[in-house]
Scaffold this motif. Structure first.
Motif, short mmCIF file in Angstrom:
data_model
loop_
_atom_site.label_atom_id
_atom_site.label_comp_id
_atom_site.label_asym_id
_atom_site.label_seq_id
_atom_site.Cartn_x
_atom_site.Cartn_y
_atom_site.Cartn_z
N PRO A 167 0.84 -1.21 0.00
CA PRO A 167 0.00 0.00 0.00
C PRO A 167 0.86 1.25 0.00
O PRO A 167 1.96 1.28 0.54
N THR A 168 0.33 2.29 -0.62
CA THR A 168 0.99 3.59 -0.60
C THR A 168 -0.07 4.68 -0.54
O THR A 168 -1.27 4.41 -0.68
N PHE A 169 0.33 5.91 -0.30
CA PHE A 169 -0.60 7.03 -0.14
C PHE A 169 -1.70 6.70 0.86
O PHE A 169 -2.90 6.81 0.57
N GLY A 170 -1.28 6.21 2.04
CA GLY A 170 -2.24 5.93 3.10
C GLY A 170 -3.13 4.76 2.83
O GLY A 170 -4.18 4.62 3.45
N GLY A 171 -2.72 3.88 1.91
CA GLY A 171 -3.53 2.71 1.61
C GLY A 171 -4.52 2.91 0.49
O GLY A 171 -5.24 1.99 0.12
N SER A 172 -4.57 4.12 -0.10
CA SER A 172 -5.53 4.39 -1.17
C SER A 172 -5.07 3.83 -2.50
O SER A 172 -5.87 3.67 -3.42
N LEU A 173 -3.79 3.53 -2.63
CA LEU A 173 -3.25 2.94 -3.85
C LEU A 173 -2.38 1.75 -3.48
O LEU A 173 -1.85 1.66 -2.37
N LEU A 174 -2.24 0.84 -4.43
CA LEU A 174 -1.28 -0.25 -4.30
C LEU A 174 -0.16 -0.01 -5.29
O LEU A 174 -0.40 0.28 -6.46
N CYS A 175 1.06 -0.12 -4.80
CA CYS A 175 2.24 0.14 -5.63
C CYS A 175 3.00 -1.17 -5.83
O CYS A 175 3.34 -1.85 -4.86
N THR A 176 3.23 -1.55 -7.08
CA THR A 176 3.99 -2.76 -7.38
C THR A 176 5.42 -2.38 -7.71
O THR A 176 5.66 -1.56 -8.61
N ILE A 177 6.36 -2.96 -7.00
CA ILE A 177 7.76 -2.55 -7.06
C ILE A 177 8.62 -3.69 -7.60
O ILE A 177 8.46 -4.86 -7.21
#
Length: 369
Positions: A167-177
């Motif tokens: 999660p990123t941006f407080g859980g509002s988005l999922l980021c694949t790294i």
């Protein structure tokens, strides 16, 4: 630190395709490793969860799954070896030495980095525990590779690259790294994010022993003693089958007893949302959510919790979510299985009484608030 590339996407959406040309020398790195954490002589359950996830990744890659065990000579490490194979590891890398009895960053970092440099795993997974986070950061820095922390999803692309989602941006988005230019690809995963695999009676297989060339006088840190944090009740929320949690809707700290009464009646544990920890009503080990515990109970009862995305991340793995809130538009009703629009302060005692009567019809003793 190794070069990493990320891309963000909505939680419900798919992952966009990314073409990656991998360096030729990456072919030397193979197999999936799981660091098996020993906690006061016992294997931390997150290690088994990661072995289950590692098994899936290894099968996709056509690779082997290995457990990595660091500890003192004795029964605890031998038990960990047996458990690694019981949870479907193909082999185990074992480092036994008295100076690994208690966790200290220096010897554990050297032992794990020595193993990686010699045997070259493609993927290395650790639990996002206090120990795992400390060790993972140190190992990744020493190896000059990338590390994705607190992952909620792991996968491999067609070219074998690890796609680590968090999660990123407080859980509002999922980021694949992706770790593009370095190996191994490292990730930490919080307890209870992945499902617990089935244990088998698989016999002990191949064990590769490694000699740690380090001595006690080289280590700055010394363990003098272990002291209790002074709390009489230690939370084990991550592995509770039933959890009752409260939020600001409880109104006052004394109303936490309503949670405890219900949790005790139905054989569960109790927790809270972040604001209650910030107010000092409960200890941090009772916090549920993105910055607290991730839980996967069979039943989760949320009383007076609005259900912000940070809290949702920590509870959406529950089998059944029951939400109690005075606001019919509270976000928690968007993902709860059962919603009750009511004041938790009056509803919780009534619910507790019903459970008392159903579970012990001959004993109608009332709990004192």
């Amino acid at each position: 630190m190794g070069t990493q590339k990320s891309k963000a996407s909505p939680p419900a959406g798919g992952r966009a395709d990314t073409k990656k040309k991998l360096p030729e020398h990456f072919r030397d790195y193979r197999h999936v490793w799981v660091f098996m954490e020993l906690e006061r002589g016992q294997v931390h359950p997150v290690s088994f969860e990661l072995l289950g996830e590692g098994r899936r990744l290894a099968d996709q890659l056509g690779a082997q799954l290995a457990g990595v065990i660091l500890g003192p000579p004795g029964d605890s490490t031998q038990h960990a070896v047996a458990e690694a194979f019981a949870y479907d590891a193909d082999l185990v890398y074992l480092v036994e030495k008295p100076l690994l009895t208690d966790y200290r960053n220096e010897p554990f970092t050297k032992a794990l980095t020595d193993l990686v440099n010699k045997y070259k795993p493609e993927i290395l997974l650790l639990g996002a525990t206090t120990l795992g986070r400390d060790l993972a950061g140190s190992v990744a820095t020493t190896l000059l590779t990338g590390l994705t922390a607190d992952c909620t999803g792991l996968d491999v692309d067609a070219d074998g690259s690890l796609a680590a989602t968090r999660p990123t941006f407080g859980g509002s988005l999922l980021c694949t790294i992706y770790t593009l230019n370095c190996r191994p690809q490292m990730a930490t995963v919080r307890p209870r994010v992945m499902r617990m695999p089935q244990r088998s009676n698989k016999p002990i297989g191949r064990v590769i022993r490694h000699n740690l060339r380090m001595w006690e006088d080289e280590i700055v840190t010394k363990v003098v003693d272990f002291l209790s944090d002074g709390q009489s009740e230690n939370a084990n929320l991550a592995y509770a089958d039933v959890v009752v949690a409260g939020g600001l809707g409880l109104g006052a700290a004394e109303n936490l007893q309503l949670l405890k009464n219900l949790a005790h009646t139905i054989g569960g544990d109790y927790g809270c949302s972040r604001p209650l920890v910030q107010k000092g009503w409960l200890a941090a080990d009772r916090q549920i959510g993105q910055t607290g515990k991730t839980i996967r109970p069979r039943l989760y009862i949320a009383a007076g919790i609005s259900g912000a995305v940070q809290h949702r991340v920590g509870v959406e793995g529950a089998d059944l979510i029951v939400a109690i809130n005075t606001d019919p538009n509270a976000p928690i009703f968007d993902f709860a299985n059962v919603g009750v629009v009511a004041d938790a302060i009056s509803f919780l005692p009534a619910l507790t009484e019903v459970f008392i009567k159903r579970l012990a019809p001959r004993n109608h003793m009332r709990l004192v608030n």
